[in-house]
Enzyme design. Structure first.
Site, PDB file in Angstrom:
ATOM      1  N   LYS A  46       0.807  -1.299   0.020  1.00  0.00           N
ATOM      2  CA  LYS A  46      -0.061  -0.169   0.055  1.00  0.00           C
ATOM      3  C   LYS A  46       0.852   1.310  -0.084  1.00  0.00           C
ATOM      4  CE  LYS A  46      -4.423   0.445   2.261  1.00  0.00           C
ATOM      5  NZ  LYS A  46      -4.851   0.941   0.776  1.00  0.00           N
ATOM      6  N   GLY A  47       0.446   2.468  -0.587  1.00  0.00           N
ATOM      7  CA  GLY A  47       1.182   3.534  -0.638  1.00  0.00           C
ATOM      8  C   GLY A  47       1.522   3.851   0.669  1.00  0.00           C
ATOM      9  N   VAL A  72      -9.968   6.290  -0.797  1.00  0.00           N
ATOM     10  CA  VAL A  72      -9.333   5.953   0.432  1.00  0.00           C
ATOM     11  C   VAL A  72      -8.309   7.222   0.927  1.00  0.00           C
ATOM     12  CG1 VAL A  72      -7.500   4.601   1.710  1.00  0.00           C
ATOM     13  CG2 VAL A  72      -9.403   3.602   0.425  1.00  0.00           C
ATOM     14  N   LEU A  74      -5.118   7.366   0.131  1.00  0.00           N
ATOM     15  CA  LEU A  74      -3.836   6.824   0.738  1.00  0.00           C
ATOM     16  C   LEU A  74      -3.747   7.104   2.247  1.00  0.00           C
ATOM     17  CD1 LEU A  74      -1.762   8.531  -2.410  1.00  0.00           C
ATOM     18  CD2 LEU A  74      -1.985   6.098  -1.665  1.00  0.00           C
ATOM     19  N   ASN A 100       5.390   0.861  -2.604  1.00  0.00           N
ATOM     20  CA  ASN A 100       4.470   2.156  -3.509  1.00  0.00           C
ATOM     21  C   ASN A 100       4.778   3.419  -2.589  1.00  0.00           C
ATOM     22  OD1 ASN A 100       1.960   3.888  -3.689  1.00  0.00           O
ATOM     23  ND2 ASN A 100       1.983   2.632  -5.708  1.00  0.00           N
ATOM     24  N   ASN A 127       4.111   6.461  -6.769  1.00  0.00           N
ATOM     25  CA  ASN A 127       2.827   6.790  -7.197  1.00  0.00           C
ATOM     26  C   ASN A 127       2.899   8.246  -7.516  1.00  0.00           C
ATOM     27  OD1 ASN A 127      -0.053   7.701  -7.593  1.00  0.00           O
ATOM     28  ND2 ASN A 127      -0.472   6.853  -5.386  1.00  0.00           N
ATOM     29  N   CYS A 130      -0.502  11.536  -7.014  1.00  0.00           N
ATOM     30  CA  CYS A 130      -0.935  12.408  -5.884  1.00  0.00           C
ATOM     31  C   CYS A 130      -0.833  13.991  -6.322  1.00  0.00           C
ATOM     32  CB  CYS A 130       0.241  12.295  -4.986  1.00  0.00           C
ATOM     33  SG  CYS A 130       0.569  10.590  -4.251  1.00  0.00           S
ATOM     34  N   ASN A 192      -3.024   3.379 -13.156  1.00  0.00           N
ATOM     35  CA  ASN A 192      -3.614   3.614 -12.013  1.00  0.00           C
ATOM     36  C   ASN A 192      -5.230   3.875 -12.317  1.00  0.00           C
ATOM     37  OD1 ASN A 192      -3.924   4.657  -9.269  1.00  0.00           O
ATOM     38  ND2 ASN A 192      -2.000   5.807  -9.354  1.00  0.00           N
ATOM     39  N   GLY A 217     -11.301  -2.084 -11.721  1.00  0.00           N
ATOM     40  CA  GLY A 217     -12.033  -3.198 -11.632  1.00  0.00           C
ATOM     41  C   GLY A 217     -12.229  -3.636 -13.176  1.00  0.00           C
TER      42      GLY A 217
END
Lengths: 304, 255
Positions: A46-47, A72, A74, A100, A127, A130, A192, A217
């Site tokens: 996870k970031g 979320v 991040l 990440n 990533n 942002c 992304n 998805g």
């Protein structure tokens, strides 16, 4: 026929297969409760930022046909807690860890890079979706100049290979890919999430507290395949392809489009064992079609 | 390992308006659910790819009973399942209620928060605890007989006054003298839990609440469902699916 050889070399890493987890959809203990994570080619965590981020208010998740939206924001515990809780636990498994990295400014990206340089992380995934708070909140990844600048700065600070994750929310993704390649990136990952929005017909408010969120998805797969195909023809860097992979056949489609490895993201939310199911499905597809290794499958593309 | 398995539908009966009791048989022995745990139910159609977290109402051997409200598209699709059909469900997830070693428990349920307390009541009885249950409904009752059989005392409140106390379950409890030795375990809508937390703070009773939040994965990977707690003076975020759904009621920040 023999079992296909799934081993690949990816930006200097030797991986037992090309299947990884996509950032934000994997947690070591939680995903590891459902399958043996050592079976994967690599895991992308996870970031993580230098300091903790609180993320967005809830609801953070909304459904849509063929996928979901997430905002979320991040949320992450910061580098120190990540090292102590997630990385140390992952050291028990025979699987390379790709971290990440998130930041609100070039300085923040560099700070988290330096904090992770002396750890068991095998590679960084930057990533760059942002927002750059110092330049009006424009996403780093939507401007070739900003994308190059953050890549260059992280590359200079990094003691590990740097993969840059591209946002699809741009007019020409190949322009960003080239800028990042020129800035010294070791690999690219794409795509992304696509920026999206839904509105609750009862309350007339956005379904996400944040208003907008990232679409992922199976519904995004054709967009991702198209972008991998375009970027493959624009740069020489190794490509990690992701976006809507649900099955081994989906993974094969990305490899044919030009990806060198694949990551499974949202599918793991829909089916917790999706990453290993995709791995088994890819092996079965290769057996069925008679491909001895990943290079042979990739070379079979008949597009041009 | 935890897993997702195809369970067979044994029954799916409407037991009150929009409330269904779904009984599933699991193909082989599953780890028994602890009181207050939930399972992820996977509707698996194109528009509803994400799991629905449904609390375990009862688990007896390979039979799993879920009582849910058909409130959205996903649960409405569950409501049309017929015996013999299959449904993908996960192993029990989340942390359940912590039952005290001895003494008295008060289980407080509201609406669709009532079902998980049945498994909890049986577990508390099996442990030799004295069990009082207080249930709040809008109008139609469900699971009343099942709770009567699993408790030492049962209080009912309905908002329309059609049965038991006329009002909500916290108003009902506010009129009762509660022994100081009581552990309170609750599940229900946020306004009920907020009011109950205030009552328990006033009476100095330990409270555990089961929270709800829109989830993504339902097993702790995506951090989609968070709640806020106040711990040691600081506000911390916890994942409802993995760190909960049961939390210390005195720590939860009800927004």
């Amino acid at each position: 026929m023999n079992e296909p050889d799934l081993h690949i070399s990816f930006a200097g890493l030797s991986l037992k297969n090309p299947v990884m987890t996509a950032s934000g959809t994997f947690a070591a203990r939680e995903s590891g409760a459902f399958y043996d994570i050592s079976r994967l080619g690599a895991v992308i965590t996870k970031g993580v930022a230098a300091e903790a981020w609180a993320g967005n208010p809830t609801p953070r998740i909304a459904e849509t046909y063929g996928g979901m939206l997430n905002a979320v924001g991040l949320q992450n515990p910061g580098a120190a807690a990540y090292i102590e809780n997630e990385l140390s636990y992952l050291a028990n498994f025979d699987v390379p860890v790709i971290a990440n990295l998130a930041g609100h400014s070039v300085e923040e990206y560099v700070a988290v890079t330096e904090l992770l340089n002396e750890t068991n992380v095998a590679m960084y995934e930057l990533n760059i979706s942002c927002p750059n708070v110092k330049e009006g909140g424009i996403g780093f990844g939507t401007d070739p100049r900003m994308a190059a600048r953050v890549t260059e700065a992280v590359k200079r600070a990094a003691k590990k290979p740097v993969m840059v994750k591209l946002t699809p929310n741009v007019t020409d993704i190949t322009a960003i890919a080239r800028a990042v390649e020129d800035a010294g990136a070791d690999a690219l990952s794409l795509i992304n999430t696509l920026l999206g929005m839904r509105i609750d017909l009862k309350t007339k408010r956005p379904l996400l507290a944040n208003g907008t969120g990232g679409l992922s998805g199976p519904t995004v797969k054709p967009v991702a395949i198209r972008m991998v195909y375009q970027v493959r023809r624009a740069v020489k860097l190794p490509i990690l392809g992701l976006g809507g992979i649900m099955t081994g056949e989906d993974a094969a489609e990305f490899l044919l489009a030009g990806a060198d490895a694949v990551a499974v993201g949202t599918a793991a939310l829909i089916n917790p064992t999706a990453p290993v199911d995709v791995l088994e499905g890819l092996a079965a597809f290769m057996r069925r079609e008679g491909y001895e290794n990943i290079a042979a499958l990739k070379a079979a593309f008949q597009g041009e | 390992m935890k897993r997702v398995i195809a369970a067979q539908v044994e029954g799916n009966a409407r037991i009150a308006p929009d409330i269904y009791q779904l009984t599933l048989s699991l193909p082989d022995a599953e780890e028994p659910a602890r009181p207050g745990q939930f399972v992820n139910v996977y509707p698996a159609d194109g528009a509803h790819l994400l799991p629905r977290p449904i609390s375990v109402c009862r688990q007896q051997g390979s039979l799993l009973t879920l009582v849910y409200r058909a409130v959205g598209d996903g649960t409405r699709r569950m409501a049309v399942l017929r015996p013999g059909e299959t449904l993908r469900v996960s192993s029990p997830l989340g942390n359940g209620y912590a039952l005290p070693e001895h003494g008295h428990v008060l289980l407080v349920g509201g609406g669709v928060g009532v079902p998980p307390l049945l498994q909890t009541a049986h577990a508390a009885k099996a442990k030799g605890l004295s069990v009082t249950v207080a249930l709040g409904y809008r109008d139609a009752l469900f699971l009343k007989d099942e709770f009567a059989a699993a408790s030492d005392a049962l209080f009912i409140a309905t908002e329309d006054g059609s049965a038991g106390f006329h009002g909500n379950v916290v108003q009902l409890l506010a009129r009762e003298a509660l022994s100081e030795e009581t552990a309170v375990l609750a599940c229900g809508p946020k306004p009920m839990l907020r009011a109950l937390a205030a009552l328990c703070a006033e009476r100095k009773l330990p409270l555990q609440v089961s929270l709800e939040e829109r989830m993504g994965c339902g097993y702790g990977a995506c951090v989609g469902c968070v709640c806020k707690l106040r711990q040691n003076g600081a506000v911390v975020q916890k994942r409802v699916c993995k760190d909960g759904p049961v939390f210390d009621g005195s720590e939860v920040i009800f927004e």
